[in-house]
Design an enzyme around this catalytic site. Structure first.
Site, PDB file in Angstrom:
ATOM      1  N   ASN A 192     -21.636 -38.973  12.057  1.00 14.44           N
ATOM      2  CA  ASN A 192     -20.179 -38.874  12.140  1.00 14.44           C
ATOM      3  C   ASN A 192     -19.563 -40.018  11.315  1.00 14.44           C
ATOM      4  O   ASN A 192     -18.604 -40.654  11.713  1.00 14.44           O
ATOM      5  CB  ASN A 192     -19.762 -38.979  13.618  1.00 14.44           C
ATOM      6  CG  ASN A 192     -18.290 -38.695  13.862  1.00 14.44           C
ATOM      7  OD1 ASN A 192     -17.783 -37.648  13.478  1.00 14.44           O
ATOM      8  ND2 ASN A 192     -17.597 -39.638  14.498  1.00 14.44           N
ATOM      9  N   ASN A 238     -15.588 -43.525  13.949  1.00 12.93           N
ATOM     10  CA  ASN A 238     -16.693 -43.028  13.116  1.00 12.93           C
ATOM     11  C   ASN A 238     -17.975 -43.705  13.578  1.00 12.93           C
ATOM     12  O   ASN A 238     -17.958 -44.883  13.927  1.00 12.93           O
ATOM     13  CB  ASN A 238     -16.460 -43.382  11.653  1.00 12.93           C
ATOM     14  CG  ASN A 238     -15.040 -43.114  11.211  1.00 12.93           C
ATOM     15  OD1 ASN A 238     -14.703 -42.011  10.819  1.00 12.93           O
ATOM     16  ND2 ASN A 238     -14.187 -44.133  11.290  1.00 12.93           N
ATOM     17  N   THR A 239     -19.064 -42.981  13.564  1.00  4.82           N
ATOM     18  CA  THR A 239     -20.320 -43.577  14.036  1.00  4.82           C
ATOM     19  C   THR A 239     -21.487 -42.667  13.699  1.00  4.82           C
ATOM     20  O   THR A 239     -21.372 -41.446  13.803  1.00  4.82           O
ATOM     21  CB  THR A 239     -20.294 -43.789  15.567  1.00  4.82           C
ATOM     22  OG1 THR A 239     -19.401 -44.838  15.889  1.00  4.82           O
ATOM     23  CG2 THR A 239     -21.662 -44.158  16.105  1.00  4.82           C
ATOM     24  N   THR A 240     -22.620 -43.273  13.334  1.00  8.94           N
ATOM     25  CA  THR A 240     -23.880 -42.546  13.253  1.00  8.94           C
ATOM     26  C   THR A 240     -24.814 -43.121  14.306  1.00  8.94           C
ATOM     27  O   THR A 240     -25.030 -44.330  14.353  1.00  8.94           O
ATOM     28  CB  THR A 240     -24.501 -42.666  11.855  1.00  8.94           C
ATOM     29  OG1 THR A 240     -23.592 -42.081  10.898  1.00  8.94           O
ATOM     30  CG2 THR A 240     -25.833 -41.943  11.784  1.00  8.94           C
ATOM     31  N   GLY A 279     -19.715 -47.336  14.650  1.00  9.24           N
ATOM     32  CA  GLY A 279     -20.481 -47.958  15.732  1.00  9.24           C
ATOM     33  C   GLY A 279     -21.957 -47.659  15.611  1.00  9.24           C
ATOM     34  O   GLY A 279     -22.630 -47.414  16.613  1.00  9.24           O
TER      35      GLY A 279
END
Length: 339
Positions: A192, A238-240, A279
């Protein structure tokens, strides 16, 4: 423009690691959901958080200096901080199935978790809860092949938001595995990211921020370097997040280092990555089922490769999404790529 050899490499799955099960729950009311990776017999675990805006649960217990050595599952979820409730359902399912740390009077399942922000995609009041985490565990127990793309924690994932959601594309969840010298390392990644997902072999964008016309990729790195201003970004939006698993026998310190190495795979497949608005968090699990151990140098290389493969698979398996209000999120397969 031809694909690199990397793009056509066999994907495999994190469930190819002996001792690992995985499953998804996808909420049909809007694009969101959760995914779980289960180690019923326990796995030595580590974590590494690189993004500046993480949403996590039970990560402190994974610090090498802390007491608990093994965990029993990892939950990845959409829904931002609300999605952490999915881990409660996973704990309940595991307890019902006799999985957990023996504390004398009960078996206590230990389930760290991380979430990504997918609230703008559909009705934000709908997010993964304890029932969703329970359902993801039940799906894992079926042993069915692990789906990718618009499912589980990747159901509402979006990539390439640097210049606004209207120019972004559909993200997703992907999985891959690498085998060397009798040892397997697998990864499950929900992407994301605010940045673009790129081909690690060529650096060319596969999915991400689109041009103003919307029919091609802008190339976020080059756009920023030529002075295009980023859209104002909400921190943590936003984050992976992902899980690395191996059947190698590791100490807790080594598991934490494996999680660190996995971020090399994110750095090769997402640009920019680990930003103030992401994050990014990776967990590592070691089931210890393999007799061999190729050494940490090889395992670290395998972890980075598996994470990079899984990240690329997350967008290659994603499908376009049309949201109420006219917002369109095309998929990787819908657009020509920037050169």
């Amino acid at each position: 423009m031809h694909d690199s050899l990397f793009a056509s490499a066999p994907a495999g799955a994190i469930t190819d690691v002996p001792g690992i099960e995985a499953g998804h729950f996808t909420d049909t009311r809007r694009p969101t959901g959760c995914s779980v990776v289960i180690a019923r017999e326990g796995a030595v675990a580590g974590v590494d958080v690189r993004g500046a805006a993480p949403g996590t649960r039970e990560t402190d217990l994974l610090a090498p200096g802390n007491l608990v050595n093994e965990v029993h599952a990892i939950v990845l979820a959409g829904g931002s901080a609300w999605g952490l409730d999915a881990a409660t359902g996973a704990v309940r399912w595991l307890e019902e199935h006799g999985v957990g740390l023996d504390v004398g009077v009960a078996r206590l399942p230990l389930v760290p978790a991380a979430v990504l922000f997918d609230l703008p995609v559909g009705d934000a009041r709908i997010r993964p809860d304890a029932a969703a985490g329970y359902a993801a565990c039940a799906a894992a127990a079926t042993g069915q092949p692990l789906a990718e793309g618009n499912v589980g924690a990747g159901a509402g994932a979006v990539v390439g938001k640097m210049f606004g959601l209207q120019h972004a594309m559909k993200g997703g969840i992907g999985t891959a595995c690498v085998r060397v010298a009798g040892v397997t390392v697998g990864a499950l990644v929900a992407c994301n990211a605010v940045g673009d997902v790129v081909d690690p072999e060529t650096g060319r964008p596969l999915a991400g921020a689109r041009t103003a016309a919307g029919d091609a990729l802008r190339g976020t790195r080059r756009a920023l370097l030529r002075g295009e201003p980023p859209h104002p970004l909400l921190a943590g939006s936003n984050t992976t997040i992902g899980v690395i698993a191996t059947d190698a026998r590791l100490t807790k310190v080594q598991a934490q280092r494996l999680a660190v190495s996995g971020h090399d795979g994110l750095a090769r497949s997402i640009n920019p990555v680990h930003t103030m608005s992401d994050g990014d968090t990776l967990f590592a699990l070691a089931t210890g089922r393999a007799d061999q151990h190729p050494g940490m140098m090889v395992l670290a290389t395998m972890a980075a490769e598996a994470v990079a493969h899984a990240t690329v698979r997350a967008v290659r398996a994603a499908r376009s999404l049309q949201l109420p209000g006219g917002l369109s999120l095309p998929a990787c397969t819908d657009l020509r790529r920037a050169g």
